[in-house]
Design an enzyme around this catalytic site. Structure first.
Site, mmCIF file in Angstrom:
data_model
loop_
_atom_site.group_PDB
_atom_site.id
_atom_site.type_symbol
_atom_site.label_atom_id
_atom_site.label_comp_id
_atom_site.label_asym_id
_atom_site.label_seq_id
_atom_site.Cartn_x
_atom_site.Cartn_y
_atom_site.Cartn_z
ATOM 1 N N ASP A 67 44.737 33.937 49.647
ATOM 2 C CA ASP A 67 44.725 32.911 49.056
ATOM 3 C C ASP A 67 45.466 31.551 49.673
ATOM 4 O OD1 ASP A 67 47.107 33.443 48.153
ATOM 5 O OD2 ASP A 67 46.627 33.701 46.292
ATOM 6 N N ASN A 136 50.378 34.572 34.396
ATOM 7 C CA ASN A 136 49.263 34.420 33.551
ATOM 8 C C ASN A 136 48.139 35.679 33.821
ATOM 9 O OD1 ASN A 136 48.456 33.875 36.017
ATOM 10 N ND2 ASN A 136 47.351 32.093 35.617
ATOM 11 N N HIS A 138 47.096 36.373 37.152
ATOM 12 C CA HIS A 138 46.312 36.381 38.111
ATOM 13 C C HIS A 138 46.346 37.248 39.196
ATOM 14 C CE1 HIS A 138 48.606 32.798 40.183
ATOM 15 N NE2 HIS A 138 49.100 33.792 40.389
ATOM 16 N N GLU A 143 42.072 33.502 38.564
ATOM 17 C CA GLU A 143 42.877 33.182 37.319
ATOM 18 C C GLU A 143 42.250 33.640 36.028
ATOM 19 O OE1 GLU A 143 45.309 31.921 38.622
ATOM 20 O OE2 GLU A 143 45.399 29.678 38.099
HETATM 21 P P1 PGA Z 1 55.696 35.690 42.616
HETATM 22 O O1 PGA Z 1 54.115 35.196 42.302
HETATM 23 O O2 PGA Z 1 55.578 36.788 43.576
HETATM 24 O O3 PGA Z 1 56.240 34.596 43.408
HETATM 25 O O4 PGA Z 1 56.149 35.948 41.070
HETATM 26 C C1 PGA Z 1 53.138 36.201 42.030
HETATM 27 C C2 PGA Z 1 51.645 35.428 41.923
HETATM 28 O O5 PGA Z 1 51.782 34.401 41.255
HETATM 29 O O6 PGA Z 1 50.672 36.024 42.146
#
Ligand code: PGA
Length: 250
Positions: A67, A136, A138, A143
């Protein structure tokens, strides 16, 4: 789904690093797709160190981007490209021709999506995908509410992603959309590892791994993947009723 609960972030990262290096040892031309984020950061550092120490050559691998933040230039230290360049591509001496990342500055983002779908198809598919999970739920920028039928696409980011996303940038940054592989591609990867660490992820991990699977919790897809492996630490597992499955975790 295999579930491995490790005592802490360091141990989790060591095991994830091992899984990465083992994949390339057994298939030097592996197609790899690595999430960015704080969670997998140490695993990538350890994997690069291990690869160098054990002389495991990653230069024949192909890398697929998961992404990117739409509108964020690649030189921005918060971009996914910047992260991967520093932690993965430079240490492992990966040639640009073997790297397929989204150009999130493109005027034609739909074309970027189709280019990525084609790049994956041409490689014969992703051998190992490593993903984190957002607060959340995702995966990549899939999302809550996203259709599990999508391939690469552009998506409006959810409010939680917009606010937590600021942590990757050196100053307040306007974020709005993401460009991401779709859940269809997550599910089609030959092996899927989902990593989570820390008490802040305990609630989302409990929902993703134990509540009925639904589109509002994209990370639940790990349970429908035939080679899905959740690798989490004890803090992230704090609210789970499920137990660690074999191989035994440390
Ligand atoms: P993080 O992000 O590893 O910085 O907690 C995870 C994500 O949002 O996919």
């Amino acid at each position: 789904m295999q579930l491995n609960i490790f005592k802490d972030y360091q141990t989790l990262s060591l095991h994830a690093a091992e899984a990465i290096v083992e994949t390339v040892k057994s298939k030097p031309t592996a197609v790899l797709c690595f999430a960015t984020g704080d969670t997998p950061r140490l695993a990538y550092e350890l994997a690069a160190k291990k690869a160098i120490n054990e002389k495991v050559d990653f230069t024949l691998c192909t890398f697929i981007g998961l992404d990117e933040w739409v509108g964020i230039p690649e030189q921005n230290t918060g971009s996914c490209r910047f992260f991967l360049e520093n932690l993965v591509f430079q240490p492992l001496l990966i040639e640009p021709a073997r790297i397929h990342l989204f150009d999130a500055m493109s005027a034609d983002l739909d074309r970027e999506c189709r280019k990525m779908d084609e790049a994956i198809a041409e490689t014969g598919g992703i051998d190992l995908m490593i993903v984190g999970v957002g607060l959340n739920g995702h995966i990549g920028f899939n999302e809550p509410g996203v259709s599990p039928e999508l391939y690469a696409h552009v998506i409006n980011l959810d409010n939680i992603t917009l606010s937590t996303g600021q942590k990757y940038f050196s100053g307040a940054t306007a974020l709005k959309q993401g460009i991401t592989l779709g859940l269809k591609q997550v599910l089609q990867s030959k092996k899927l590892i989902l990593m989570a660490s820390g008490t802040k992820k305990a609630k989302v991990i409990q929902k993703a791994l134990e509540e009925p699977i639904n589109n509002d919790m994209p990370a639940g897809i790990i349970r429908t993947h035939p080679q899905g492996q959740a690798m989490i630490d004890e803090d992230a597992a704090a609210l789970l009723h499920l137990q660690s499955t074999a191989p035994a975790s440390e």
